[in-house]
Design a protein around this motif. Structure first.
Motif: not given
Length: 443
Positions: A386-401
């Motif tokens: 929230i302070a910087t607006g920086k976005i970090t990707q945690i996980a990408e899920y396959d299409l089964a999810f």
């Protein structure tokens, strides 16, 4: 159409095809708020237009004489409180229809042979666990093509360390809309174990499980949406979609142990003010369905008869608001990004780029927003500082999810942070849909 000074939604016709659209008139079925789905079907003789859609009183079915002006539009099956707009296909006689729907409080869709003149209907297939939808009658009236749909809804936990999803509650029943309690190791969720939406509370280990809201509390219930615990865990706020008069999108509160619900407003997706003290959860932010049909984020004081106060004006794609654990912020995702409002005191919202259209959840320290982007090619879990607006990707899920679109009205889902701050809970959807043909039904 906004020509009357306020936006409304109705039926428009282009004839000959390609000519200027003209509104069908009279239009007693017109509404101020757009809802989907909407079904329109001309009768084989071209003299009637079937319409089914959500209105301010629930799902309704209408017959519109065609061309406009040759008769008066009339509501059909007005004694039936449909759980959703009813798909239908005409029989060749332009009098009977095969309809796909269910009276509340039942969910799903079943096939009915309906006579629009005598206002009678007969169920064609009885299978409460299976939905039969979108019928299409053959030109000779001897065959009915329809979709046979089996739906599976499970509750999963998404670890914030990026590891794969873990089942939190996965059975042969439909379970969705999880909400962790801020006190105690338990969560609320919606289940369809009895054929209609019910709100239950369950211990994390599954040692106990009990109902909080059923059709007994809301006999005209269409759906339950977005439960959220109060800060002390004693109450649960949610939206009950109802058929009939009064508030149809009822923002309600029930004791977490069960009891008589209290309806406080007309809207969706409640989130409680979290700070202890004199207020102690007495404020709720939510998507307010205003009389003009718009959906801003507003705040209401529980127990007060004051009108809600808007804190984020309606904007395209505005989703469920989430109050930070510190009480400092209300965040809501939109098509533009994250709409963020400082709440101590309330200020003008600002927009943070990123997490557009995502389901949101705050970290316990209120410094991070977690967002599940579910409309992209692959569902993605990310965090925003929230302070910087920086976005970090945690996980990408396959299409089964496939995250479950819990709220078709607002086009959104929700996340719920676990008590240990290590995961967020949401629901997944898996459908098995096959095309079937029904013959011999006229015998």
């Amino acid at each position: 159409n906004a020509s009357r000074g306020a936006t409304h939604y109705s039926v428009w016709i282009s004839y000959p095809i390609g000519s200027e659209l003209k509104e069908y008139s009279p239009a007693p079925f017109a509404v101020k708020t757009v809802f989907t789905p909407v079904y329109l079907r001309f009768s084989p003789d071209g003299k009637l237009l079937y319409l089914s859609m959500y209105t301010d009183l629930g799902a309704e079915t209408w017959l519109l004489p065609y061309p406009a002006g040759t008769g008066t539009p009339r509501r059909i099956f007005a004694d039936v409180a449909w759980n959703k707009p009813v798909a239908a296909s005409w029989m060749p006689d332009s009098r009977r229809m095969v309809m796909s729907g269910n009276p509340v409080p039942a969910t799903g869709e079943q096939l009915w042979m309906a006579d629009v003149i005598s206002q009678t209907r007969k169920q064609m297939l009885a299978s409460p666990e299976i939905s039969h939808g979108t019928p299409s009658v053959s030109p000779d009236g001897k065959h009915i093509l329809f979709a046979r749909v089996e739906r599976n809804r499970d509750i999963v936990s998404l670890p914030l360390d990026g590891s794969p999803p873990v089942n939190l509650l996965a059975t042969s029943l439909q379970e969705f809309a999880p909400a962790w309690s801020p006190v105690g190791d338990q969560f609320a969720y919606v289940t369809r174990r009895s054929g209609t939406d019910e709100l239950w509370v369950r211990s994390a280990e599954g040692v106990w499980d009990h109902p909080v809201v059923t059709a007994k509390e809301f006999p005209n219930l269409q759906a339950l949406i977005s439960p959220m615990y109060s800060p002390d865990g004693s109450r649960i706020a949610y939206t009950a979609l109802l058929s009939g008069g009064g508030r149809r999108r009822s923002l309600a509160i029930s004791p977490s142990g069960g009891g008589t619900p209290t309806i406080i407003a007309d809207g969706f997706a409640p989130t409680w003010f979290p700070n202890p003290g004199p207020m102690n959860g007495a404020l709720i932010a939510f998507l307010w369905l205003r009389p003009d049909g718009t959906l801003p984020v507003a705040v209401i004081q529980v127990g007060s008869d004051r009108m809600p106060s808007v804190i984020i004006e309606a904007t395209p794609g505005l989703g469920a608001p989430e109050w930070s654990p510190s009480g400092e912020w209300v965040a809501a995702s939109s098509a533009r990004g994250v709409e963020l409002v400082s709440t101590l005191p309330f200020s003008q919202p600002r927009t943070l780029d990123g997490l557009n259209g995502a389901a949101l959840a705050w970290s316990k320290d209120s410094k991070t927003l977690y967002g599940l982007t579910f409309q992209a090619a692959k569902p993605t879990l990310s965090s925003m500082d929230i302070a910087t607006g920086k976005i970090t990707q945690i996980a990408e899920y396959d299409l089964a999810f496939q995250p479950l679109l819990e709220n078709t009205v607002t086009g959104s889902i929700r996340l719920s942070l676990s008590p240990d701050d290590k995961s967020v809970a949401t629901a997944t959807s898996r459908n098995q849909s096959d095309l079937w043909i029904l013959d011999g039904f006229e015998k």
